[in-house]
Design a protein around this motif. Structure first.
Motif, short mmCIF file in Angstrom:
data_model
loop_
_atom_site.label_atom_id
_atom_site.label_comp_id
_atom_site.label_asym_id
_atom_site.label_seq_id
_atom_site.Cartn_x
_atom_site.Cartn_y
_atom_site.Cartn_z
N THR A 195 37.76 18.49 98.02
CA THR A 195 38.41 17.23 98.42
C THR A 195 38.03 16.87 99.87
O THR A 195 38.15 15.72 100.28
CB THR A 195 39.95 17.37 98.33
OG1 THR A 195 40.35 18.51 99.09
CG2 THR A 195 40.39 17.52 96.89
N GLU A 196 37.57 17.87 100.61
CA GLU A 196 37.22 17.64 102.03
C GLU A 196 36.13 18.63 102.42
O GLU A 196 36.12 19.78 102.00
CB GLU A 196 38.48 17.88 102.89
CG GLU A 196 38.25 17.69 104.37
CD GLU A 196 39.40 18.26 105.22
OE1 GLU A 196 39.22 18.29 106.45
OE2 GLU A 196 40.42 18.69 104.67
N LEU A 197 35.19 18.16 103.20
CA LEU A 197 34.11 19.04 103.69
C LEU A 197 33.76 18.59 105.11
O LEU A 197 32.99 17.67 105.32
CB LEU A 197 32.89 18.94 102.75
CG LEU A 197 31.77 19.95 102.95
CD1 LEU A 197 32.24 21.37 102.71
CD2 LEU A 197 30.61 19.66 102.01
N LYS A 248 44.39 23.75 98.58
CA LYS A 248 44.31 24.69 99.71
C LYS A 248 43.23 24.22 100.66
O LYS A 248 42.21 23.68 100.25
CB LYS A 248 43.95 26.10 99.19
CG LYS A 248 45.00 27.15 99.52
CD LYS A 248 44.55 28.53 99.08
CE LYS A 248 45.61 29.57 99.36
NZ LYS A 248 46.80 29.51 98.56
N GLN A 249 43.47 24.46 101.95
CA GLN A 249 42.46 24.14 102.96
C GLN A 249 41.94 25.45 103.54
O GLN A 249 42.73 26.31 103.93
CB GLN A 249 43.09 23.27 104.05
CG GLN A 249 42.06 22.40 104.76
CD GLN A 249 42.73 21.41 105.70
OE1 GLN A 249 43.77 21.70 106.28
NE2 GLN A 249 42.12 20.25 105.90
N LEU A 250 40.61 25.61 103.56
CA LEU A 250 40.01 26.87 104.03
C LEU A 250 39.14 26.63 105.24
O LEU A 250 38.52 25.56 105.37
CB LEU A 250 39.15 27.50 102.92
CG LEU A 250 39.79 27.71 101.55
CD1 LEU A 250 38.73 28.14 100.56
CD2 LEU A 250 40.89 28.75 101.62
N LYS A 251 39.09 27.62 106.12
CA LYS A 251 38.22 27.57 107.30
C LYS A 251 37.12 28.60 107.06
O LYS A 251 37.40 29.80 106.95
CB LYS A 251 39.04 27.92 108.55
CG LYS A 251 38.31 27.71 109.85
CD LYS A 251 39.27 28.02 110.99
CE LYS A 251 38.59 27.93 112.34
NZ LYS A 251 39.47 28.31 113.43
N VAL A 303 26.40 20.79 97.86
CA VAL A 303 27.81 20.58 97.52
C VAL A 303 28.33 19.33 98.22
O VAL A 303 28.11 19.15 99.43
CB VAL A 303 28.67 21.82 97.90
CG1 VAL A 303 30.15 21.55 97.73
CG2 VAL A 303 28.25 23.02 97.06
N GLU A 304 29.00 18.45 97.47
CA GLU A 304 29.59 17.22 98.01
C GLU A 304 31.06 17.15 97.60
O GLU A 304 31.49 17.92 96.74
CB GLU A 304 28.87 15.99 97.43
CG GLU A 304 27.41 15.89 97.82
CD GLU A 304 26.71 14.76 97.09
OE1 GLU A 304 27.40 14.02 96.35
OE2 GLU A 304 25.49 14.62 97.24
N VAL A 305 31.78 16.21 98.19
CA VAL A 305 33.18 15.98 97.81
C VAL A 305 33.19 15.51 96.35
O VAL A 305 32.43 14.61 95.98
CB VAL A 305 33.84 14.93 98.74
CG1 VAL A 305 35.22 14.53 98.22
CG2 VAL A 305 33.94 15.49 100.15
#
Length: 456
Positions: A136-138, A168-171, A185-187
Motif C-alpha cells: 500500500t506504500e513504498l 502493517k507498516q515495516l521499516k 515491486v510497485e504499490v
C-alpha cells in the motif's frame, strides 16, 4: 512511399513429432480407449504403461526398469512421453538417447549417473516466518551520504502491507530496497518478505486492480488472508543433480591465475563419488527429520542398444542403489551383437542378466485403419485440411512403407496444394510428393539396380 506491415512477435509453437501426445488415453478403470489423448491402438502396451504409472504414484516401483520393445514407428517414444504427462510436472522426467554417453568431455558412466540424478527429485518443505500482503506504500527514506559529497543515500525504506485481516507498516534495510527494485515491486503488488533472510518474492498484482478492459499480460492474485506477519510453508523442488552441480562448483579466488584457470576449464565437470555420497548423507538426514521428501522420477533411455557392455554393467549397480529412479528403456532391435563385444548375440542388444531384471512391454505394427486415425490426428495437429481420399492414400502408403514416411509427406503435400491454388490436400498432391521423395525401401531397390553407377 514504402509501407511495411510489422509482423507479430508472438512466439509460435513448433509442432514436433509428439506434440499431439497428451497422455495414455485410459478410462477410469485403466482400460485403453481406441483413440484418446493423442494415442491410437497399442492397447496392451498402453494398459501396461498405465499399471506402471499407478506403481510409480504409489511409490512401489523405485529402482525398477521397463523395456519398450518393438519395430520402428510403433509409438515407443510416444508411450514414454505419455507416461511423463500422466505423472505431471512435479515428477522429474529425464529423456536421453543411448548415443549421448559417448561424450568427448566426460566418462560414459558419468553421463549415465548425471541423468540418473536428474531423474530423482527432492521436495524440500520449510516453515518460514514471513510478512505477506498487498503493497500500500513504498517510501524510501534518504539521508546525507556518510562518505561526503552532494549525493544522498537511502537509509531505510518504509513499506505498508495489507491483508484481508489487517495492515502493517515495516521499516526495511536498504539492501531489501535493492531487492524490491530488482523484483520491480510497485504499490498494488502482492509480495512476501522472509523475516530471517530478507528475501523478497513478488507473487503478482492484486486482483483488486484487474478490470475487464485491462490488456496487461499481468498475473493477478487474490489478497492474502490472515495476518501480515505469519508462518508460511515454502515448498521447493530440486533434483539431486542440481545439488551435485551446486556443490561441485569450486569457488576460486580473485587473483589472475584463478580467473584464467576458470576460463580454461572444460564446460562439464565430473562430479566425484565422494561428493555424491556426502550429498546423499545430507539428503537422508533431511528425509529422516521430515524436512524433505524424495520424489523418484523417470529416466527414459531411447535406443538403448547403443549403450556398450561397460554401460550395461554400470546400470546394474545404479539400479540397485538405495536412491534410484524408474528407468524406461526403448529399442527397435531384434537379436543383435551387444555393443563393445565382437560375438555376444543377445535379444535387443542387451545382456541377458540385465534383461532378466526388466519388465518388457511389446509394441506391434499399426494396421491400416489405425494408420488412417494417426494421419488424421497429425493433420489436425499441424492445422492441415486433407481430403478423405488423400488420407486413405497416405494410410495405404504407410502400410506398404512406414508410418513415419506417410506422416512426413503431409507437409510437402500441403505446400504442393498451395502452389496449385488449393486450400485442401488432395490425392493428386500425395501422389506428386510420393514421386518426388523416396522411401527407404524404394531407395534401397534403386541402389541395388544402379549399384555399378555409384562409387564402391
Amino acid at each position: 512511399m514504402k509501407i511495411e506491415e510489422v509482423k507479430s512477435t508472438v512466439k509460435t509453437q513448433r509442432i514436433a513429432a509428439h506434440t499431439h501426445v497428451k497422455g495414455l488415453g485410459l478410462d477410469e478403470n485403466g482400460a485403453p480407449l481406441q483413440m484418446a489423448s493423442g494415442l491410437v491402438g497399442q492397447k496392451d502396451a498402453r494398459e501396461a504403461a498405465g499399471v506402471v504409472v499407478d506403481l510409480i504414484k504409489s511409490k512401489k516401483m523405485s529402482g525398477r526398469a521397463l523395456l519398450l520393445a518393438g519395430p520402428p514407428g510403433t509409438g515407443k517414444t510416444a508411450i514414454a512421453l505419455a507416461i511423463a504427462h500422466e505423472l505431471g510436472n512435479k515428477v522429474p522426467f529425464c529423456p536421453m538417447v543411448g548415443s549421448e554417453v559417448f561424450s568427448s568431455e566426460i566418462k560414459k558412466t558419468e553421463v549415465l549417473m548425471e541423468n540418473f540424478r536428474r531423474s530423482i527429485g527432492l521436495r524440500i518443505r520449510e516453515t518460514k516466518e514471513v510478512y505477506e500482503g498487498e503493497v500500500t506504500e513504498l517510501t524510501p527514506v534518504e539521508t546525507e551520504n556518510p562518505m561526503g559529497g552532494y549525493g544522498k543515500t537511502i537509509s531505510n525504506v518504509v513499506i505498508g502491507l495489507k491483508t484481508a485481516k489487517g495492515t502493517k507498516q515495516l521499516k526495511l534495510d536498504p539492501s531489501i530496497y535493492e531487492t524490491l527494485q530488482r523484483e520491480k515491486v510497485e504499490v498494488g503488488d502482492v509480495i512476501y518478505i522472509e523475516a530471517n533472510s530478507g528475501a523478497v518474492k513478488r507473487q503478482g498484482r492484486s486482483d483488486t486492480f484487474a478490470t475487464e478492459f485491462d490488456l496487461e499480460t499481468e498475473e493477478y492474485v487474490p489478497l492474502p488472508k490472515g495476518e501480515v506477519h505469519k508462518k508460511k510453508e515454502v515448498v521447493q523442488d530440486v533434483t539431486l543433480h542440481d545439488l551435485d552441480a551446486a556443490n561441485a562448483r569450486p569457488q576460486g579466488g580473485q587473483d589472475v591465475l584463478s580467473i584464467v584457470g576458470q576460463m580454461m576449464k572444460p564446460k562439464k565437470t565430473e562430479i566425484t563419488d565422494k561428493l555424491r555420497t556426502e550429498i546423499n548423507k545430507i539428503v537422508n538426514k533431511y528425509i529422516d527429520q521430515g524436512i524433505a521428501e524424495l520424489v523418484p522420477g523417470v529416466l527414459f533411455i531411447d535406443e538403448v542398444h547403443m549403450l556398450d557392455l561397460e554401460c550395461f554393467t554400470y546400470l546394474h549397480k545404479s539400479l540397485e542403489s538405495a536412491i534410484a529412479p524408474i528407468v524406461i528403456f526403448a529399442t527397435n532391435r531384434g537379436r543383435c551383437v551387444i555393443r563393445g563385444t565382437d560375438d555376444i548375440l543377445s535379444p535387443h542388444g542387451i545382456p541377458l542378466d540385465l534383461l532378466d531384471r526388466l519388465l518388457i512391454v511389446r509394441t506391434s505394427p499399426y494396421n491400416m485403419s489405425e494408420m488412417e486415425q494417426i494421419i488424421r490426428l497429425r493433420a489436425q495437429t499441424e492445422g492441415l485440411s486433407v481430403e478423405d481420399a488423400a488420407i486413405l492414400a497416405l494410410s495405404e502408403i504407410g502400410s506398404n512403407t512406414t508410418l513415419r514416411y506417410a506422416v512426413q509427406l503431409l507437409t510437402p503435400a500441403n505446400q504442393t496444394s498451395k502452389v496449385n491454388g488449393r486450400t485442401q490436400i488432395t490425392k493428386d498432391d500425395i501422389m506428386d510428393v510420393q514421386s518426388l521423395f523416396l522411401d527407404a525401401k524404394r531407395s534401397a531397390k534403386f541402389l541395388q539396380e544402379e549399384n555399378t553407377k555409384y562409387m564402391q
